[in-house]
Design a protein around this motif. Structure first.
Motif, PDB file in Angstrom:
ATOM      1  N   VAL A 155      -9.166  -0.196  40.242  1.00 40.77           N
ATOM      2  CA  VAL A 155      -8.699  -1.058  41.329  1.00 40.77           C
ATOM      3  C   VAL A 155      -8.511  -2.474  40.782  1.00 40.77           C
ATOM      4  CG1 VAL A 155      -9.213  -2.019  43.625  1.00 40.77           C
ATOM      5  CG2 VAL A 155     -10.002   0.291  43.026  1.00 40.77           C
ATOM      6  N   GLU A 156      -9.485  -2.893  39.970  1.00 40.33           N
ATOM      7  CA  GLU A 156      -9.504  -4.268  39.463  1.00 40.33           C
ATOM      8  C   GLU A 156      -9.393  -4.296  37.945  1.00 40.33           C
ATOM      9  OE1 GLU A 156      -9.425  -5.778  43.196  1.00 40.33           O
ATOM     10  OE2 GLU A 156      -9.099  -6.764  41.266  1.00 40.33           O
ATOM     11  N   GLN A 178     -12.013  -0.569  48.062  1.00 44.76           N
ATOM     12  CA  GLN A 178     -10.818  -1.020  48.791  1.00 44.76           C
ATOM     13  C   GLN A 178      -9.790   0.073  49.056  1.00 44.76           C
ATOM     14  OE1 GLN A 178      -8.629  -4.267  46.981  1.00 44.76           O
ATOM     15  NE2 GLN A 178      -6.722  -3.419  47.813  1.00 44.76           N
ATOM     16  N   ARG A 199     -18.800  -2.989  37.165  1.00 45.20           N
ATOM     17  CA  ARG A 199     -17.844  -3.708  36.338  1.00 45.20           C
ATOM     18  C   ARG A 199     -18.383  -3.778  34.902  1.00 45.20           C
ATOM     19  NH1 ARG A 199     -14.342  -6.734  40.102  1.00 45.20           N
ATOM     20  NH2 ARG A 199     -14.528  -5.439  41.960  1.00 45.20           N
ATOM     21  N   LEU A 209     -22.636  -9.267  37.105  1.00 50.29           N
ATOM     22  CA  LEU A 209     -23.508  -8.114  36.910  1.00 50.29           C
ATOM     23  C   LEU A 209     -22.638  -6.908  36.563  1.00 50.29           C
ATOM     24  CD1 LEU A 209     -25.752  -8.639  40.058  1.00 50.29           C
ATOM     25  CD2 LEU A 209     -26.545  -8.830  37.688  1.00 50.29           C
ATOM     26  N   GLU A 216     -17.399  -4.826  51.805  1.00 49.60           N
ATOM     27  CA  GLU A 216     -15.933  -4.872  51.863  1.00 49.60           C
ATOM     28  C   GLU A 216     -15.413  -4.552  53.261  1.00 49.60           C
ATOM     29  OE1 GLU A 216     -15.793  -2.411  47.883  1.00 49.60           O
ATOM     30  OE2 GLU A 216     -13.924  -3.516  48.067  1.00 49.60           O
ATOM     31  N   ILE A 348     -15.968 -14.392  47.449  1.00 53.22           N
ATOM     32  CA  ILE A 348     -15.129 -13.386  48.109  1.00 53.22           C
ATOM     33  C   ILE A 348     -13.763 -13.336  47.434  1.00 53.22           C
ATOM     34  CG2 ILE A 348     -13.765 -12.952  50.229  1.00 53.22           C
ATOM     35  CD1 ILE A 348     -16.153 -13.685  51.884  1.00 53.22           C
ATOM     36  N   GLY A 349     -13.259 -12.111  47.239  1.00 50.79           N
ATOM     37  CA  GLY A 349     -11.865 -11.927  46.794  1.00 50.79           C
ATOM     38  C   GLY A 349     -11.180 -11.013  47.789  1.00 50.79           C
ATOM     39  N   PHE A 391     -10.974  -7.695  52.197  1.00 52.29           N
ATOM     40  CA  PHE A 391     -11.660  -8.500  51.175  1.00 52.29           C
ATOM     41  C   PHE A 391     -12.944  -7.824  50.737  1.00 52.29           C
ATOM     42  CE2 PHE A 391     -15.226  -9.904  53.691  1.00 52.29           C
ATOM     43  CZ  PHE A 391     -14.754 -10.061  54.982  1.00 52.29           C
ATOM     44  N   GLY A 392     -13.483  -8.358  49.625  1.00 55.47           N
ATOM     45  CA  GLY A 392     -14.789  -7.906  49.138  1.00 55.47           C
ATOM     46  C   GLY A 392     -15.680  -9.110  48.895  1.00 55.47           C
ATOM     47  N   ARG A 397     -23.786 -12.700  44.625  1.00 59.05           N
ATOM     48  CA  ARG A 397     -23.230 -14.050  44.475  1.00 59.05           C
ATOM     49  C   ARG A 397     -23.545 -14.890  45.719  1.00 59.05           C
ATOM     50  NH1 ARG A 397     -17.572 -14.154  41.261  1.00 59.05           N
ATOM     51  NH2 ARG A 397     -18.240 -13.001  39.403  1.00 59.05           N
TER      52      ARG A 397
HETATM   53  N1  NSS Z   1     -11.949  -5.002  49.112  1.00 60.46           N
HETATM   54  C1  NSS Z   1     -11.398  -5.965  48.345  1.00 60.46           C
HETATM   55  O1  NSS Z   1     -10.355  -6.537  48.613  1.00 60.46           O
HETATM   56  C2  NSS Z   1     -12.145  -6.336  47.080  1.00 60.46           C
HETATM   57  C3  NSS Z   1     -11.258  -6.342  45.842  1.00 60.46           C
HETATM   58  N2  NSS Z   1     -10.741  -4.992  45.483  1.00 60.46           N
HETATM   59  C4  NSS Z   1     -12.130  -6.819  44.682  1.00 60.46           C
HETATM   60  O2  NSS Z   1     -12.890  -6.064  44.111  1.00 60.46           O
HETATM   61  N3  NSS Z   1     -11.978  -8.160  44.400  1.00 60.46           N
HETATM   62  S1  NSS Z   1     -12.855  -8.896  43.289  1.00 60.46           S
HETATM   63  O3  NSS Z   1     -12.701  -8.226  42.003  1.00 60.46           O
HETATM   64  O4  NSS Z   1     -12.547 -10.298  43.347  1.00 60.46           O
HETATM   65  O5  NSS Z   1     -14.397  -8.688  43.707  1.00 60.46           O
HETATM   66  C5  NSS Z   1     -14.771  -9.073  45.015  1.00 60.46           C
HETATM   67  C6  NSS Z   1     -16.038  -9.900  44.939  1.00 60.46           C
HETATM   68  O6  NSS Z   1     -17.037  -9.146  44.248  1.00 60.46           O
HETATM   69  C7  NSS Z   1     -17.877 -10.053  43.509  1.00 60.46           C
HETATM   70  N4  NSS Z   1     -17.868  -9.650  42.110  1.00 60.46           N
HETATM   71  C8  NSS Z   1     -16.809  -9.260  41.374  1.00 60.46           C
HETATM   72  N5  NSS Z   1     -17.188  -8.934  40.119  1.00 60.46           N
HETATM   73  C9  NSS Z   1     -18.545  -9.141  40.086  1.00 60.46           C
HETATM   74  C10 NSS Z   1     -19.533  -8.990  39.064  1.00 60.46           C
HETATM   75  N6  NSS Z   1     -19.210  -8.536  37.832  1.00 60.46           N
HETATM   76  N7  NSS Z   1     -20.810  -9.285  39.373  1.00 60.46           N
HETATM   77  C11 NSS Z   1     -21.143  -9.732  40.625  1.00 60.46           C
HETATM   78  N8  NSS Z   1     -20.257  -9.904  41.635  1.00 60.46           N
HETATM   79  C12 NSS Z   1     -18.978  -9.600  41.345  1.00 60.46           C
HETATM   80  C13 NSS Z   1     -17.322 -11.447  43.693  1.00 60.46           C
HETATM   81  O7  NSS Z   1     -18.032 -12.085  44.736  1.00 60.46           O
HETATM   82  C14 NSS Z   1     -15.885 -11.158  44.114  1.00 60.46           C
HETATM   83  O8  NSS Z   1     -15.327 -12.181  44.912  1.00 60.46           O
END
Ligand code: NSS
Ligand code: MG
Length: 423
Positions: A155-156, A178, A199, A209, A216, A348-349, A391-392, A397
């Motif tokens: 996805v990412e 997502q 990830r 992490l 989400e 958030i993304g 969003f996620g 975080r």
């Molecule tokens: N349903 C969606 O639209 C989500 C979308 N597919 C998504 O995964 N976006 S994101 O890669 O920015 O990850 C979303 C959030 O997830 C968190 N995030 C993303 N990667 C990490 C890692 N590696 N460790 C901790 N937190 C992480 C961080 O807060 C990002 O803003």
């Protein structure tokens, strides 16, 4: 403990946090899930044996006691128990954490380090964050769903996939729920999930992490602005809940409550990627339009705001294939990030999703993916496609920011990152 219990008999079960013996009395600080209380064990009342035992007993021995609660300004919390009796339940010898150990040693002993005050209070804040997050969606009519963790595609981005053996095939641990949430909106319309996302981050940073908790949301008919409103209401609700229920924890962690109060009033500011680049260049950051924003750039941007803020309309090249392109400028993707202030950055993304079959197919090919892997995902655009967004939110975080932590590893009991899988 409170004044209403003073003079009454109380009982405590817990673990020895500190102890000393002076004259014929043992002063034992007992820790339980609510905090620490001092217990005075007088040999005249409890006998010589237990006082002698307590003189050399190991820290973290499990104990139970009953006695009268009295006021004692010199004791933690201003109270102490004058024991009628005191019993050791489980002995402890040479508890390996004595203070001053290095981070790798502490991580090797995480199964014991998690008893520390800082991690215990942080886990209580995380409990509230999770509860408030669930509460927001339930109270606003969103359906909780259970997407798969074992998946067949990225996805990412393929660079951070964890492959796992799946019978005679290779599967991947989910990076994000997502795509499956998008399949569910054609029946339930507004869905949310709380799952672990994975990830395979190559570098070790203070905000990444390898396994994290991911809240989400996805909704049919919602455009990007609609979903940004949901995101800011969610974050504001969670911060408000923590302020109401975890004041003590925040004080123990030394978090400035006045600053947090500033975050509970949406709407949050919105800037476009173009403006973010301008701000950074004006501040002397060496960045060009089209570059991705990393932790350093985000940190600089957060100093411009005293509350969370959105960045929207990113160059399509630095955003995922599923993001809808801006109809007014197809160089831009309708994506949004919510950044936490005080240097924390992205929590958030999200984005509006491409709902046109051919445009999505082109984006999948353009970004080098195999359309065959996304045949089911493309199907969603064949049968009653609708505008939709989602969003996620990274729970750790969010906890890191709300609790004022300086490393994301302290927002999860057993952090997973490159080089760390034990305990
Ligand atoms: N349903 C969606 O639209 C989500 C979308 N597919 C998504 O995964 N976006 S994101 O890669 O920015 O990850 C979303 C959030 O997830 C968190 N995030 C993303 N990667 C990490 C890692 N590696 N460790 C901790 N937190 C992480 C961080 O807060 C990002 O803003
Ligand atoms: Mg992101």
């Amino acid at each position: 403990m409170s004044n209403s219990f003073v003079g009454r008999k109380v009982c405590v079960r817990g673990w020895i946090y500190r102890r000393s013996v002076v004259g014929g009395k043992a002063f034992v600080r007992v820790r339980d899930s609510t905090g620490v209380i001092q217990v005075v064990v007088d040999k005249k009342k409890c006998g010589e044996d237990i006082v002698r035992t307590l003189k050399d007993i190991g820290l973290e021995a499990s104990v139970k006691t009953c006695g009268e609660l009295v006021k004692q300004p010199r004791a933690p919390g201003g109270y102490e128990i004058q024991a009628d009796w005191f019993k050791v339940v489980g002995y402890s010898r040479d508890f390996p954490i004595k203070g001053g150990e290095g981070i790798d040693y502490l991580l090797d002993n995480r199964h014991l380090w998690i008893r520390s005050r800082k991690l215990t209070e942080t886990m209580k804040i995380k409990h509230s964050v999770l509860r408030a997050g669930r509460e927001y969606f339930i109270e606003n009519g969103w359906w909780e769903v259970t997407p798969p963790i074992l998946t067949a595609s990225a996805v990412e981005g393929g660079a951070t996939l964890f492959p796992v053996k799946y019978f005679d095939k290779t599967a991947y641990l989910s990076q994000s729920a997502q795509l499956y949430l998008e399949a569910l909106i054609y029946s339930l319309e507004k869905v949310w999930s709380l799952t672990t996302s994975f990830r395979a981050e190559k570098s070790r940073t203070r905000r990444h992490l390898a396994e994290y908790w991911h809240l989400e949301a996805e909704a049919a008919w919602y455009n990007m602005e609609d979903m940004m409103r949901v995101a800011e209401e969610l974050v504001a609700h969670i911060v408000q809940y923590v302020l109401e229920h975890n004041r003590r924890q925040l004080e123990i962690l030394g978090r400035n409550l006045e600053i947090l109060k500033n975050y509970v009033e949406p709407p949050y500011p919105r800037i476009r990627y173009d403006e973010a680049i301008e701000i950074l260049q004006k501040k002397g950051v060496n960045i060009e339009w089209g570059d991705d924003l990393g932790a350093d750039e985000e940190r600089v941007l957060t100093m411009e705001f005293d509350k969370p803020f959105f960045i929207t309309h990113f160059p399509k090249e630095i955003k995922s294939f599923y993001m809808k392109l801006d109809p007014e400028n197809e160089k831009l993707a309708l994506g949004f990030d919510l950044l936490a202030p005080e240097g924390y950055g992205e929590i958030i993304g999200g984005s509006e999703r491409e709902d046109d079959y051919n445009k999505l197919l082109n984006r999948i090919i353009e970004q080098g993916y195999n359309p065959e892997d996304y045949k089911w995902y493309l199907d969603l655009r064949k049968y009653g496609s609708v505008p939709h967004s989602g969003f996620g939110l990274g729970i750790e975080r969010l906890v890191m920011w709300i609790a004022g932590l300086d490393h994301i590893r302290d927002a999860i009991p057993f952090p997973r990152f490159r080089g760390r899988i034990y305990p």
